[in-house]
Write an enzyme that holds these catalytic residues in place. Sequence first.
Site, PDB file in Angstrom:
ATOM      1  N   LEU A   1      -9.624  -8.284 -13.162  1.00 20.97           N
ATOM      2  CA  LEU A   1     -11.056  -7.969 -13.180  1.00 20.97           C
ATOM      3  C   LEU A   1     -11.665  -8.372 -14.519  1.00 20.97           C
ATOM      4  O   LEU A   1     -11.007  -8.298 -15.561  1.00 20.97           O
ATOM      5  CB  LEU A   1     -11.254  -6.471 -12.921  1.00 20.97           C
TER       6      LEU A   1
ATOM      7  N   GLU B   1       6.753   6.005  -8.993  1.00 23.79           N
ATOM      8  CA  GLU B   1       5.325   5.669  -8.899  1.00 23.79           C
ATOM      9  C   GLU B   1       4.603   6.620  -7.950  1.00 23.79           C
ATOM     10  O   GLU B   1       3.488   7.069  -8.218  1.00 23.79           O
ATOM     11  CB  GLU B   1       5.139   4.233  -8.399  1.00 23.79           C
TER      12      GLU B   1
ATOM     13  N   ASN C   1       1.683   3.036  -2.702  1.00 28.88           N
ATOM     14  CA  ASN C   1       1.022   3.956  -3.645  1.00 28.88           C
ATOM     15  C   ASN C   1      -0.263   4.511  -3.029  1.00 28.88           C
ATOM     16  O   ASN C   1      -0.588   5.681  -3.210  1.00 28.88           O
ATOM     17  CB  ASN C   1       0.720   3.255  -4.965  1.00 28.88           C
TER      18      ASN C   1
ATOM     19  N   HIS D   1       1.421   0.413 -13.157  1.00 29.81           N
ATOM     20  CA  HIS D   1       2.207  -0.771 -13.507  1.00 29.81           C
ATOM     21  C   HIS D   1       3.691  -0.394 -13.472  1.00 29.81           C
ATOM     22  O   HIS D   1       4.080   0.660 -13.990  1.00 29.81           O
ATOM     23  CB  HIS D   1       1.813  -1.262 -14.907  1.00 29.81           C
TER      24      HIS D   1
ATOM     25  N   ARG E   1      -5.701  -8.938  -8.423  1.00 35.60           N
ATOM     26  CA  ARG E   1      -6.761  -9.753  -9.024  1.00 35.60           C
ATOM     27  C   ARG E   1      -7.045  -9.196 -10.403  1.00 35.60           C
ATOM     28  O   ARG E   1      -7.061  -7.968 -10.594  1.00 35.60           O
ATOM     29  CB  ARG E   1      -8.075  -9.692  -8.215  1.00 35.60           C
TER      30      ARG E   1
ATOM     31  N   GLY F   1       0.774  -1.243   0.000  1.00 31.82           N
ATOM     32  CA  GLY F   1       0.000   0.000   0.000  1.00 31.82           C
ATOM     33  C   GLY F   1       0.801   1.288   0.000  1.00 31.82           C
ATOM     34  O   GLY F   1       0.314   2.324   0.450  1.00 31.82           O
TER      35      GLY F   1
ATOM     36  N   ASN G   1      -4.920   2.148 -13.258  1.00 29.32           N
ATOM     37  CA  ASN G   1      -3.989   1.167 -12.703  1.00 29.32           C
ATOM     38  C   ASN G   1      -2.580   1.741 -12.790  1.00 29.32           C
ATOM     39  O   ASN G   1      -2.288   2.568 -13.661  1.00 29.32           O
ATOM     40  CB  ASN G   1      -4.051  -0.127 -13.518  1.00 29.32           C
TER      41      ASN G   1
END
Length: 226
Positions: free
Chosen positions: A102, A183, A24, A118, A100, A22, A116
């Site tokens: 989606l 990030e 980010n 990456h 996960r 966590g 998202n």
Amino acid sequence: MSEASGRLRARRRAAVLISGRGSNLRALIERCAAPAASAEIGLVISNQPQAPGLQHPRAAGIPCAVVDHRLGSRAKFEQSLSSVLQAHEIDLVCLAGFMRVLSADFVLRWRDRLLNIHPSLLPAFPGLDTHRRALAAGVRWHGCTVHFVRAEVDAGPIIVQGIVPVRPDDTEEHLAARVLAAEHRCYPLALDLVATGRARVEDERVVIDGAAPADQVLINPLANDS
Ligand code: GRF
């Protein structure tokens, strides 16, 4: 309502979905705590009950939910996600280390409102182990990408990218730490661009209003020709 408050734009309500550390999420919470922030983090969801990242919203008084993917089918899992998101009146969703995949249906329902991050310069190195693969490929630059989510994993219109140099003596750990620092700058910026409506998708590319494009040419290694 006064004229001044009438001019204030309502903040977009974002949810952050995590599975682990966590960091980010923490960067997003910190940025959204600023009085002038364009988004508020209205909800954090973890699919892992013990995710260490849950400490950040708990400390900040942000509602948290655990939706455990092991307690039913993927359809049930996504139904639960959708009802929690709806109950908290969420209008933007940020995946931040959410492990996960989606379904296409879920992604379509949140089209252009689902982000998202990456840890690579997409479309290079989608998938896992991006830092190891970047080192193995011998690239001189590596980085991270914040993008709108599409059904294909680690693909979709790119909002922000951050680049870092790869050093000759790099290890996976050093490179990962350098990318992670990028990030933490890129995700809050991308959320702000989306929440203010300055980033919009046209022909599957993101157009950004009023942002100065980066203007440097970056070369690695530095040329020794002066
Ligand atoms: C980050 O490297 C992110 O790019 C990837 O998963 C990692 C999550 O890290 N999708 P954290 O949980 O935000 O610290």
